[in-house]
Motif scaffolding. Structure first.
Motif, short mmCIF file in Angstrom:
data_model
loop_
_atom_site.label_atom_id
_atom_site.label_comp_id
_atom_site.label_asym_id
_atom_site.label_seq_id
_atom_site.Cartn_x
_atom_site.Cartn_y
_atom_site.Cartn_z
N GLY A 43 -5.44 -16.99 3.65
CA GLY A 43 -6.46 -16.17 3.01
C GLY A 43 -5.82 -15.10 2.14
N GLY A 44 -6.66 -14.26 1.58
CA GLY A 44 -6.15 -13.24 0.67
C GLY A 44 -6.08 -13.76 -0.74
N VAL A 45 -5.64 -12.89 -1.65
CA VAL A 45 -5.60 -13.24 -3.07
C VAL A 45 -4.54 -12.38 -3.75
N TRP A 46 -3.88 -12.94 -4.76
CA TRP A 46 -2.83 -12.24 -5.50
C TRP A 46 -3.27 -12.06 -6.95
N PHE A 47 -2.85 -10.94 -7.54
CA PHE A 47 -3.17 -10.63 -8.94
C PHE A 47 -1.91 -10.15 -9.66
N ARG A 48 -1.93 -10.36 -10.98
CA ARG A 48 -0.78 -9.96 -11.81
C ARG A 48 -1.27 -9.40 -13.13
N GLY A 49 -0.56 -8.38 -13.60
CA GLY A 49 -0.77 -7.81 -14.92
C GLY A 49 0.53 -7.87 -15.68
N ALA A 50 0.62 -7.18 -16.80
CA ALA A 50 1.81 -7.24 -17.65
C ALA A 50 3.09 -6.88 -16.89
N SER A 51 3.05 -5.86 -16.07
CA SER A 51 4.27 -5.45 -15.36
C SER A 51 3.99 -5.08 -13.91
N VAL A 52 2.92 -5.63 -13.36
CA VAL A 52 2.55 -5.29 -11.98
C VAL A 52 1.99 -6.52 -11.27
N GLU A 53 2.27 -6.58 -9.97
CA GLU A 53 1.70 -7.64 -9.16
C GLU A 53 1.22 -7.01 -7.86
N ILE A 54 0.03 -7.38 -7.44
CA ILE A 54 -0.54 -6.85 -6.21
C ILE A 54 -1.04 -8.02 -5.36
N HIS A 55 -0.66 -8.01 -4.10
CA HIS A 55 -1.05 -9.04 -3.15
C HIS A 55 -2.01 -8.42 -2.15
#
Length: 116
Positions: A43-55
């Motif tokens: 479960g859960g979800v991961w996200f990414r931007g230009a210079s950041v990643e959050i899990h």
């Protein structure tokens, strides 16, 4: 020697992925990235931007942290303040305008915009 920050991990309750997608993609503008197959079943979800990643990982006895939080640099803090209900402005960090917001499960998020 540490070279860079790879990601920040936050917790979330089981089943909150749709709400997290609405906030992290729809409001903050990050894009979802697939979890590796060996981790996807948790479960859960991961996200990414230009210079950041959050899990965001599922935690059985989830309680959002009261102080711990990621801080994201943004280019239009006024737009976020207008869009995110309950945004709390703070002027205590010289050189930045900033607000604190909560994601849909109560995780604290800091958004900052340099003033120079």
């Amino acid at each position: 020697m540490i070279k860079a920050l790879h990601h920040v991990q936050l917790a979330a309750p089981a089943g909150s992925e749709p709400l997290l997608r609405e906030f992290y993609e729809g409001v903050l503008g990050l894009r979802e990235v697939p979890k590796p197959p060996g981790l996807a079943g948790r479960g859960g979800v991961w996200f990414r931007g230009a210079s950041v990643e959050i899990h965001l990982g599922v935690e059985d006895d989830f309680r959002p942290a009261r102080k711990a939080h990621p801080a994201f640099l943004v280019d239009d803090i006024d737009a976020y303040a207008a869009e995110i209900q309950g945004a709390i402005p703070d002027d205590l960090l010289p050189g930045y305008r900033r607000i604190y917001v909560s994601d849909p499960v109560g995780n604290r998020i800091e958004l900052l915009q340099p003033v120079w």
